[in-house]
Enzyme design. Structure first.
Site, PDB file in Angstrom:
ATOM      1  N   HIS A 175     -11.040   7.263 -10.256  1.00  0.00           N
ATOM      2  CA  HIS A 175      -9.648   7.717 -10.117  1.00  0.00           C
ATOM      3  C   HIS A 175      -8.845   7.477 -11.403  1.00  0.00           C
ATOM      4  CE1 HIS A 175      -9.169   9.118  -6.030  1.00  0.00           C
ATOM      5  NE2 HIS A 175      -9.609   8.003  -5.477  1.00  0.00           N
ATOM      6  N   GLN A 228       0.894  -1.165   0.000  1.00  0.00           N
ATOM      7  CA  GLN A 228       0.000   0.000   0.000  1.00  0.00           C
ATOM      8  C   GLN A 228       0.934   1.217   0.000  1.00  0.00           C
ATOM      9  OE1 GLN A 228      -3.212   0.954  -0.312  1.00  0.00           O
ATOM     10  NE2 GLN A 228      -2.489   3.032   0.012  1.00  0.00           N
ATOM     11  N   HIS A 282     -15.977   4.520  -7.297  1.00  0.00           N
ATOM     12  CA  HIS A 282     -15.029   5.511  -6.782  1.00  0.00           C
ATOM     13  C   HIS A 282     -13.610   5.213  -7.299  1.00  0.00           C
ATOM     14  CE1 HIS A 282     -13.283   8.208  -3.597  1.00  0.00           C
ATOM     15  NE2 HIS A 282     -12.257   7.377  -3.772  1.00  0.00           N
ATOM     16  N   GLU A 283     -13.166   3.979  -7.131  1.00  0.00           N
ATOM     17  CA  GLU A 283     -11.781   3.655  -7.543  1.00  0.00           C
ATOM     18  C   GLU A 283     -11.626   3.763  -9.058  1.00  0.00           C
ATOM     19  OE1 GLU A 283      -9.997   3.866  -5.119  1.00  0.00           O
ATOM     20  OE2 GLU A 283     -11.401   3.335  -3.523  1.00  0.00           O
ATOM     21  N   ASP A 311      -1.033  10.489   6.661  1.00  0.00           N
ATOM     22  CA  ASP A 311      -1.881   9.511   7.337  1.00  0.00           C
ATOM     23  C   ASP A 311      -2.551  10.120   8.564  1.00  0.00           C
ATOM     24  OD1 ASP A 311      -1.267   7.551   5.534  1.00  0.00           O
ATOM     25  OD2 ASP A 311       0.299   6.636   6.769  1.00  0.00           O
ATOM     26  N   ARG A 358     -10.446  -2.854   7.815  1.00  0.00           N
ATOM     27  CA  ARG A 358     -10.609  -1.575   7.112  1.00  0.00           C
ATOM     28  C   ARG A 358     -10.582  -0.435   8.126  1.00  0.00           C
ATOM     29  NH1 ARG A 358     -15.652  -0.266   3.066  1.00  0.00           N
ATOM     30  NH2 ARG A 358     -15.073   1.895   2.623  1.00  0.00           N
ATOM     31  N   MET A 359      -9.517   0.335   8.038  1.00  0.00           N
ATOM     32  CA  MET A 359      -9.193   1.344   9.043  1.00  0.00           C
ATOM     33  C   MET A 359     -10.334   2.317   9.342  1.00  0.00           C
ATOM     34  SD  MET A 359      -5.574   3.103   8.696  1.00  0.00           S
ATOM     35  CE  MET A 359      -5.915   4.171   7.315  1.00  0.00           C
ATOM     36  N   GLY A 380     -10.923   0.718   1.968  1.00  0.00           N
ATOM     37  CA  GLY A 380     -12.016   0.138   1.203  1.00  0.00           C
ATOM     38  C   GLY A 380     -11.493  -0.253  -0.171  1.00  0.00           C
ATOM     39  N   GLY A 381     -10.807   0.696  -0.785  1.00  0.00           N
ATOM     40  CA  GLY A 381     -10.232   0.442  -2.093  1.00  0.00           C
ATOM     41  C   GLY A 381      -9.032   1.330  -2.325  1.00  0.00           C
ATOM     42  N   GLN A 384       0.279   4.563  -1.242  1.00  0.00           N
ATOM     43  CA  GLN A 384      -0.235   5.904  -0.947  1.00  0.00           C
ATOM     44  C   GLN A 384      -0.307   6.112   0.567  1.00  0.00           C
ATOM     45  OE1 GLN A 384      -4.232   6.840  -2.318  1.00  0.00           O
ATOM     46  NE2 GLN A 384      -3.773   8.996  -2.511  1.00  0.00           N
ATOM     47  N   TYR A 413     -12.470  14.964   0.400  1.00  0.00           N
ATOM     48  CA  TYR A 413     -13.460  14.217  -0.386  1.00  0.00           C
ATOM     49  C   TYR A 413     -14.749  15.009  -0.510  1.00  0.00           C
ATOM     50  CZ  TYR A 413     -10.747   9.851   0.390  1.00  0.00           C
ATOM     51  OH  TYR A 413      -9.787   8.881   0.419  1.00  0.00           O
ATOM     52  N   GLU A 430      -6.820   2.799  -5.765  1.00  0.00           N
ATOM     53  CA  GLU A 430      -6.955   2.904  -7.219  1.00  0.00           C
ATOM     54  C   GLU A 430      -5.687   2.567  -8.000  1.00  0.00           C
ATOM     55  OE1 GLU A 430      -6.924   5.303  -4.909  1.00  0.00           O
ATOM     56  OE2 GLU A 430      -6.062   7.177  -5.641  1.00  0.00           O
ATOM     57  N   ASN A 431      -4.969   1.541  -7.630  1.00  0.00           N
ATOM     58  CA  ASN A 431      -3.757   1.206  -8.362  1.00  0.00           C
ATOM     59  C   ASN A 431      -4.107   0.991  -9.841  1.00  0.00           C
ATOM     60  OD1 ASN A 431      -2.130   1.259  -5.992  1.00  0.00           O
ATOM     61  ND2 ASN A 431      -3.065  -0.683  -5.408  1.00  0.00           N
TER      62      ASN A 431
HETATM   63  N1  BES Z   1      -6.917   6.606  -2.657  1.00  0.00           N
HETATM   64  C1  BES Z   1      -7.862   6.331  -1.630  1.00  0.00           C
HETATM   65  C2  BES Z   1      -7.279   5.573  -0.462  1.00  0.00           C
HETATM   66  C3  BES Z   1      -6.137   6.286   0.224  1.00  0.00           C
HETATM   67  C4  BES Z   1      -6.175   7.645   0.464  1.00  0.00           C
HETATM   68  C5  BES Z   1      -5.054   5.562   0.642  1.00  0.00           C
HETATM   69  C6  BES Z   1      -5.106   8.268   1.102  1.00  0.00           C
HETATM   70  C7  BES Z   1      -3.993   6.187   1.272  1.00  0.00           C
HETATM   71  C8  BES Z   1      -4.019   7.541   1.505  1.00  0.00           C
HETATM   72  C9  BES Z   1      -9.057   5.548  -2.177  1.00  0.00           C
HETATM   73  O1  BES Z   1      -9.431   5.925  -3.461  1.00  0.00           O
HETATM   74  C10 BES Z   1     -10.236   5.847  -1.299  1.00  0.00           C
HETATM   75  O2  BES Z   1     -10.609   6.989  -1.217  1.00  0.00           O
HETATM   76  N2  BES Z   1     -10.795   4.825  -0.689  1.00  0.00           N
HETATM   77  C11 BES Z   1     -11.974   4.962   0.120  1.00  0.00           C
HETATM   78  C12 BES Z   1     -13.160   4.573  -0.732  1.00  0.00           C
HETATM   79  C13 BES Z   1     -14.448   5.239  -0.366  1.00  0.00           C
HETATM   80  C14 BES Z   1     -14.363   6.734  -0.318  1.00  0.00           C
HETATM   81  C15 BES Z   1     -15.511   4.799  -1.357  1.00  0.00           C
HETATM   82  C16 BES Z   1     -11.843   4.018   1.312  1.00  0.00           C
HETATM   83  O3  BES Z   1     -10.898   3.229   1.338  1.00  0.00           O
HETATM   84  O4  BES Z   1     -12.650   4.102   2.207  1.00  0.00           O
HETATM   85 ZN    ZN Z   2     -10.319   7.819  -3.500  1.00  0.00          ZN
END
Ligand code: BES
Ligand code: ZN
Length: 640
Positions: free
Chosen positions: A335, A175, A331-332, A409, A591-592, A304-305, A177, A417, A307-308
């Site tokens: 991206h 991971q 969402h992903e 982080d 999922r954090m 959750g996801g 990002q 968002y 976007e690699n």
């Molecule tokens: N790119 C993000 C996840 C991310 C952001 C990882 C910042 C590390 C640092 C991803 O696209 C995202 O926003 N995931 C959300 C999805 C939700 C908004 C539908 C998630 O994981 O909750």
């Molecule tokens: Zn995102």
């Protein structure tokens, strides 16, 4: 766009890579678009989250050669960095690293003869890691770093077989990002720098390696898996997973990778992805990455996801059997335009990635599932925003982040968002959909395969909308959107009729006018459940909560989103009967953003905090390093 930037993009691609892209038509398209786009302020030379000096010596290509060692939880091998001397006086290539063990460094002027290079590894900074400075002669075209990772690398999670669905094989995933790529690759770990990459990954026999790149379905004769991402991408999108991974196609350009026992359910859940892609292309232009596959990870995946490119990483918790949570994929997928095609140049510009993506997702939800569905998501988003604003420091409340050097982080929240989405929705309302859709598409076309700042976006906005169509929105209003810690008073807040109905039903039940069994909850969408629980009046009694749990089995909900909202509510209202359920939840969900609020609610009382600490001690080993850090911070423990 100035000529300088145009040629810079061109130079980023090696001739071989350029030929590949030209054949697919992908980059040629962006070149044309780039040449016609508007001039804007230049990109900054550097940014606060990286030691890199790309304006002097820039990495223009990455070639990884790594061996995956599960026994020692170690990646070892080398990375070849192609470099461009932008300033002939520069003699030191600055790279980012975090907890990497550097064995030796070499440079080459022709890719054949290699000479040892002197290097220094700086002191470790808690946020940034350590700077790797490499002596680089003027004729050096390539730099090769031999290195290995440590078992605690922040961007890697090494899973034991019991932590997987199959329970037989270990699993590894990355991971990167926001700034974790540097914990597994020494490179210029900043979204200012884009580069194509290739990789050769040697994994134990019987396991499959997948990456955010073009891939083969079997290893080469030497047993290694090879990959190529021909388009220039930022480092945070480099991704790898290794495990008992199988593939199933779901459409012409789409498919799912998952552990074999998950494959069928995953293929069913995400069967509509190709349809969503077509809707996105109709609004925002061609999908420029070839394939779009999903990788379903084990439950400890901390997001959750993610976007690699070409291979979105997904939590297994969205596989509910009813396709009700697929907007996470939307969402992903979005991206692929906002983030991967046009990338936030610095982490202060994060809203350009996530605010745009949230806006796009809502538009696609509307096209795919209707405005009722989209409006529910929009209202829940606005609610998240309110909560995030309450929790954030004043300086972190604006769209443009005012504390640029903070750990990304640590300052992560819904603000980029949802405030970003409200800003774009407001612009849409000022100019009308047709005009605004053209504007957004023009932004993507004009900045394709480039990194962009908020200042560049504002220049484009001023030229394309504010000055061209006067009297609808002002620079002062945009300033307020960007810089104010508060939401502008003129923001348009979303409404949902489906939630208004829930409000009325809940009121009747709370007032004793409607029996619990008469709540039409069987027909509720997941979002209605979330709304019902998240906005429950503080006057609800423990007896009422327990009746809810008995009636709807909320403590045993198979839907982790509903589970998180329920536990948060019951804990906040002091219903201790849910604590064992909370413990089960915290031990099974990785999922954090779902577990964090449960820990947060628990730690509001002394007893609850003690309980949370006990649970965390048991659950910790199953969490990703990034999630561990987050929970520790929340429980007031010192982060490593
Ligand atoms: N790119 C993000 C996840 C991310 C952001 C990882 C910042 C590390 C640092 C991803 O696209 C995202 O926003 N995931 C959300 C999805 C939700 C908004 C539908 C998630 O994981 O909750
Ligand atoms: Zn995102």
């Amino acid at each position: 766009m100035s000529r300088r930037r145009f040629s810079a993009v061109f130079r980023v691609l090696s001739p071989a890579v350029f030929a590949t892209c030209a054949a697919s038509g992908a980059v040629v398209f962006s070149m044309t678009a780039t040449a016609t786009s508007v001039a804007g302020p230049p990109l900054p030379a550097s940014e606060p989250h990286s030691y890199a000096n790309p304006q002097m010596l820039r990495v223009t290509g990455v070639a990884l050669d790594l061996k995956v060692d599960f026994t020692h939880k170690r990646l070892s091998g080398s990375v070849d960095l192609q470099i461009e001397h932008r300033d002939p006086a520069a003699r030191e290539l600055m790279l980012d690293t975090r907890d990497l063990q550097i064995a030796r460094v070499e440079t080459s002027s022709d890719g054949k003869a290699w000479k040892p290079a002197a290097f220094t590894l700086g002191e470790r900074d808690r946020v940034l890691g350590a700077r790797l400075a490499i002596q680089t002669p003027l004729d050096a075209q390539r730099v090769r770093v031999h290195y290995q990772t440590v078992p605690e690398a922040s961007g890697l999670q090494w899973l034991a077989p019991v932590q997987t669905a199959g329970k037989k094989q270990p699993y590894l995933f990355t991971q990167s990002q926001a700034i974790h790529a540097r914990s597994w690759i020494p490179l210029q770990d900043t979204p200012l720098v884009r580069m194509p990459y290739t990789a050769r990954i040697t994994a134990p026999k019987g396991l499959r390696a997948v990456m955010s790149a073009e891939m083969q379905d079997r290893p080469g004769a030497d047993g290694a898996w090879t990959f190529s991402m021909p388009q220039p991408i930022p480092s945070y999108l480099i991704a790898l997973a290794v495990g008992d991974i199988a593939f199933r196609s779901t459409g012409e350009r789409t498919g799912v990778y998952a552990e074999p026992s998950m494959l069928e359910r995953a293929a069913y859940e995400f069967a509509e992805t190709e349809k969503t892609m077509a809707l996105a292309e109709a609004l925002y232009g061609p999908y420029r990455w070839g394939r779009y596959d999903l990788l379903i990870l084990p439950p400890s995946f901390p997001y959750g996801g993610m976007e690699n490119p070409r291979l979105t990483f997904v939590t297994p918790s969205v596989i509910t059997g009813d396709r009700k949570l697929v907007s996470l994929i939307t969402h992903e997928l979005s991206h692929s335009w906002s983030g991967n095609l046009v990338t936030n140049a610095t982490w202060s510009d994060f809203w350009l990635n996530e605010g745009f993506t949230t806006y796009l997702t809502n538009r696609l939800n509307e096209a795919q599932f209707g405005s009722e569905f989209a409006n529910m998501e929009r209202v829940l988003g606005a609610q998240d925003l309110r909560k995030s604003v309450e929790q954030a420091e004043i300086a972190d409340r604006s769209l443009l982040r005012a504390t640029p050097a903070a750990d990304p982080d640590e300052v992560f929240s819904s603000i980029p968002y949802e405030r970003g989405n409200l800003f774009l929705s407001w612009l849409e309302s000022r100019y009308g959909r047709a005009e605004f859709d053209r504007f957004v598409r023009g932004w993507f076309d004009g900045h394709a395969f480039q990194s962009a700042t908020t200042a560049q976006f504002r220049a484009y906005l001023s030229e394309q909308l504010i000055r061209r169509l006067p009297g609808k929105a002002s620079e002062a209003q945009v300033d307020e959107w960007m810089n104010s810690p508060e939401l502008p008073a003129f923001a348009l807040m979303p409404q949902s009729d489906a939630f208004t109905a829930v409000d009325a039903q809940r009121r009747q039940w709370l007032d004793g006018k409607l029996a619990i069994g008469a709540l039409p909850a069987a027909d509720w969408a997941v979002q209605q459940w979330q709304y019902f629980l998240d906005t429950m009046p503080a006057t609800v009694t423990v007896a009422q909560l327990q009746a809810l749990d008995r009636q709807f089995g909320l403590s045993r909900s198979g839907n982790q989103i509903i589970g998180s909202s329920w536990l948060r509510l019951a804990i906040a209202r002091n219903d201790r009967s849910v604590w064992p359920a909370a413990e089960r939840y915290l031990q099974s969900v990785g999922r954090m953003h779902l577990i964090e609020p449960v820990y947060r609610e628990l730690s509001k009382t002394d007893d609850g905090r003690r309980y949370a600490e006990q649970v965390y001690a048991k659950a910790r080993a199953g969490y990703h390093p990034i999630a561990q850090q987050e929970v520790q911070r929340l429980l007031g423990k010192k982060a490593s």
